[in-house]
Design a protein around this motif. Structure first.
Motif, PDB file in Angstrom:
ATOM      1  N   UNK A   4       0.873  -1.187   0.000  1.00 23.41           N
ATOM      2  CA  UNK A   4       0.000   0.000   0.000  1.00 23.41           C
ATOM      3  C   UNK A   4       0.898   1.220   0.000  1.00 23.41           C
ATOM      4  N   UNK A   5       0.737   2.046  -0.999  1.00 29.98           N
ATOM      5  CA  UNK A   5       1.568   3.241  -1.106  1.00 29.98           C
ATOM      6  C   UNK A   5       0.695   4.486  -1.005  1.00 29.98           C
ATOM      7  N   UNK A  24       5.484   5.246 -13.118  1.00 30.90           N
ATOM      8  CA  UNK A  24       6.691   4.412 -13.084  1.00 30.90           C
ATOM      9  C   UNK A  24       6.494   3.226 -12.125  1.00 30.90           C
ATOM     10  N   UNK A  25       5.933   3.503 -10.947  1.00 31.00           N
ATOM     11  CA  UNK A  25       5.721   2.416  -9.981  1.00 31.00           C
ATOM     12  C   UNK A  25       4.703   1.403 -10.510  1.00 31.00           C
ATOM     13  N   UNK A  26       3.685   1.915 -11.217  1.00 29.28           N
ATOM     14  CA  UNK A  26       2.674   1.024 -11.792  1.00 29.28           C
ATOM     15  C   UNK A  26       3.326   0.090 -12.817  1.00 29.28           C
ATOM     16  N   UNK A  30       3.729  -4.021 -12.751  1.00 31.83           N
ATOM     17  CA  UNK A  30       3.296  -4.836 -13.885  1.00 31.83           C
ATOM     18  C   UNK A  30       4.425  -5.760 -14.358  1.00 31.83           C
ATOM     19  N   UNK A  31       5.596  -5.183 -14.537  1.00 31.18           N
ATOM     20  CA  UNK A  31       6.722  -5.960 -15.089  1.00 31.18           C
ATOM     21  C   UNK A  31       7.211  -7.033 -14.105  1.00 31.18           C
ATOM     22  N   UNK A  32       7.231  -6.689 -12.817  1.00 24.64           N
ATOM     23  CA  UNK A  32       7.797  -7.627 -11.837  1.00 24.64           C
ATOM     24  C   UNK A  32       6.741  -8.423 -11.070  1.00 24.64           C
ATOM     25  N   UNK A  33       5.469  -8.259 -11.451  1.00 27.41           N
ATOM     26  CA  UNK A  33       4.420  -9.053 -10.826  1.00 27.41           C
ATOM     27  C   UNK A  33       4.100  -8.681  -9.380  1.00 27.41           C
ATOM     28  N   UNK A  34       4.115  -7.381  -9.077  1.00 28.95           N
ATOM     29  CA  UNK A  34       3.710  -6.942  -7.734  1.00 28.95           C
ATOM     30  C   UNK A  34       2.325  -6.321  -7.800  1.00 28.95           C
ATOM     31  N   UNK A  35       1.719  -6.205  -6.616  1.00 30.76           N
ATOM     32  CA  UNK A  35       0.427  -5.526  -6.549  1.00 30.76           C
ATOM     33  C   UNK A  35       0.573  -4.295  -5.661  1.00 30.76           C
ATOM     34  N   UNK A  36       0.677  -3.152  -6.301  1.00 34.73           N
ATOM     35  CA  UNK A  36       0.770  -1.897  -5.537  1.00 34.73           C
ATOM     36  C   UNK A  36      -0.580  -1.194  -5.579  1.00 34.73           C
ATOM     37  N   UNK A 307      12.011   0.982   1.491  1.00 35.57           N
ATOM     38  CA  UNK A 307      10.819   0.582   2.240  1.00 35.57           C
ATOM     39  C   UNK A 307      10.328  -0.791   1.816  1.00 35.57           C
ATOM     40  N   UNK A 308      10.413  -1.106   0.516  1.00 35.43           N
ATOM     41  CA  UNK A 308       9.874  -2.389   0.054  1.00 35.43           C
ATOM     42  C   UNK A 308      10.976  -3.430  -0.146  1.00 35.43           C
ATOM     43  N   UNK A 309      12.200  -3.012   0.013  1.00 37.49           N
ATOM     44  CA  UNK A 309      13.353  -3.912  -0.161  1.00 37.49           C
ATOM     45  C   UNK A 309      13.361  -4.598  -1.518  1.00 37.49           C
ATOM     46  N   UNK A 310      13.021  -3.847  -2.537  1.00 40.08           N
ATOM     47  CA  UNK A 310      13.029  -4.362  -3.910  1.00 40.08           C
ATOM     48  C   UNK A 310      14.203  -3.734  -4.664  1.00 40.08           C
ATOM     49  N   UNK A 311      15.393  -4.224  -4.400  1.00 36.09           N
ATOM     50  CA  UNK A 311      16.609  -3.639  -4.960  1.00 36.09           C
ATOM     51  C   UNK A 311      16.648  -3.720  -6.488  1.00 36.09           C
ATOM     52  N   UNK A 312      16.274  -4.868  -7.022  1.00 39.49           N
ATOM     53  CA  UNK A 312      16.343  -5.028  -8.477  1.00 39.49           C
ATOM     54  C   UNK A 312      15.399  -4.044  -9.175  1.00 39.49           C
TER      55      UNK A 312
END
Ligand code: IPM
Ligand code: MG
Length: 359
Positions: A4-5, A24-26, A30-36, A307-312
């Motif tokens: 949740x952002x 950009x976050x959206x 989409x590309x990495x398969x997350x749900x924001x 915050x999300x620890x998504x380095x890649x």
């Protein structure tokens, strides 16, 4: 990952740059398969207009319940009157304090493509890669202040107040980060004049003993201000109080060519972190699609990292920014001959597209 952002667009150009960072976050989701999920709330002048309070309770509540917060900018000339009772900036300060995000990380990185956009000579800045760790919830910004009458004349005062634990925790953040970088910490103070700076220096020097593997020095703020534009590449991590950090980071942004390039992230002992560009609301450019959204987009990258620890994913955003600059696209603030001028939205779209291409 589900996250949740909270998005706080704020004032002036804030909504325009926030929209590009959300795009950009959206795309990343989409590309990495997350749900924001993105939830917007009011802050600053926009919140004063709507309900008379620069940080409405609902906004703070939403932020506390979120995994991370993306904020664009606050400030509206309408409220610049020094006698105004409520000011947009109070909302930002109350949010920082309310979330306890005491460590503000402000990286200053020079993109090679912008070497000539800087007003500082290329040979002085080409190797700059520094990080300012600014204390964010104490000092002159939060000390006692007031107005009074002294001997029949009007007077005002502000107080620079720090406790030892406040200094220790921010200095530790700097050392921990330095360990992952070039292992050097410069603590900036004004210990030749200010008592709070003498306590700062004493404390920083003591904390430094816990990190024998990291080089440590203390420096007066006036000297640091001079070295930042004379020998900026000697710095790795700079740690300093709230007020000095505010001033030094605007100065340092000129190395990077523009305030429109510098992101920041504020973190505390607990989630969520607060991510915002270092620039303000630039009221005179509002609604013209001309400002640079990169600082906010890079703040979104910091949000992914810290915050999300998504380095890649964070790296993918930074690479996309780099790619677009390499291709010669520029907003007005960083424009040079031989480059292609684009607006806020076009710059956002280009960065979004490069994220797809890197897959
Ligand atoms: C910053 C800004 C803020 C600050 C203002 C808007 C209150 O200048 O984030 O650097 O002084 O902290
Ligand atoms: Mg500032």
């Amino acid at each position: 990952m589900k996250a949740r952002i909270a998005v706080l667009p704020g004032d002036g150009i804030g909504p325009e740059v926030a929209a590009e960072a959300v795009k950009v976050l959206t795309k990343i989701a989409h590309v990495y398969g997350h749900e924001f999920t993105f939830e917007e709330a009011l802050i600053g002048g926009a919140a004063i207009d709507a309900c008379g309070n620069p940080l409405p309770d609902e906004t703070l509540q939403l932020c506390r319940e979120s995994d991370a917060i993306l904020l664009a900018a606050v400030g509206d000339p309408k409220y610049d009157d020094p006698r105004a009772a409520v000011r947009p900036e109070q909302g930002l300060l109350a949010l920082r304090k309310g979330l306890g995000v005491f460590a503000n990380l402000r990286p200053v990185k020079l993109y090679k493509q912008l070497l000539h956009a800087s007003t500082i000579k290329p040979e002085v800045i080409e190797d700059v890669d520094l990080l300012v760790v600014r204390e964010l919830t104490g000092g002159l910004y939060f000390g006692e202040r007031g107005r009074m009458t002294v001997d029949g004349v009007e007077a005002a005062y502000d107080t620079m107040f720090y406790t030892v634990p406040e200094i220790e925790r921010i200095v530790r953040v700097a050392f921990e980060l330095a360990r992952k970088r070039r292992k050097k910490v410069t603590s900036v103070d004004k210990a030749n004049v200010l008592e709070s700076s003498r306590l700062w220096r004493e404390t920083a020097t003591r904390v430094a003993e816990e990190y024998p593997d990291v080089e440590f020095e203390s420096m007066y703020v006036d000297i640091a201000a001079m070295r930042l534009v004379r020998y900026p590449s000697v710095f790795d991590v700079i740690v300093t109080n709230n007020m000095f950090g505010d001033i030094l980071t605007d100065e340092a942004s000129m190395i990077a060519g523009s305030m429109g390039m510098l992101p920041s992230g504020a973190i505390g002992a607990h989630k969520p972190g607060l991510f915002e560009p270092i620039h303000g609301s630039a009221p005179k450019y509002t609604g013209q699609n001309v400002v640079n959204p990169i600082a906010t987009i890079l703040s979104a990258a910091m949000l992914l990292r810290y915050s999300l620890e998504l380095e890649e994913e964070a790296q993918a955003v930074e690479d996309a920014v780099q790619a677009v600059l390499e291709e010669g696209y520029r907003t007005r603030d960083i424009r040079e001959e031989g480059t292609t001028l684009v607006g806020t939205q076009e710059m956002g779209n280009l960065i979004v597209d490069r994220i797809a291409n890197s897959e």
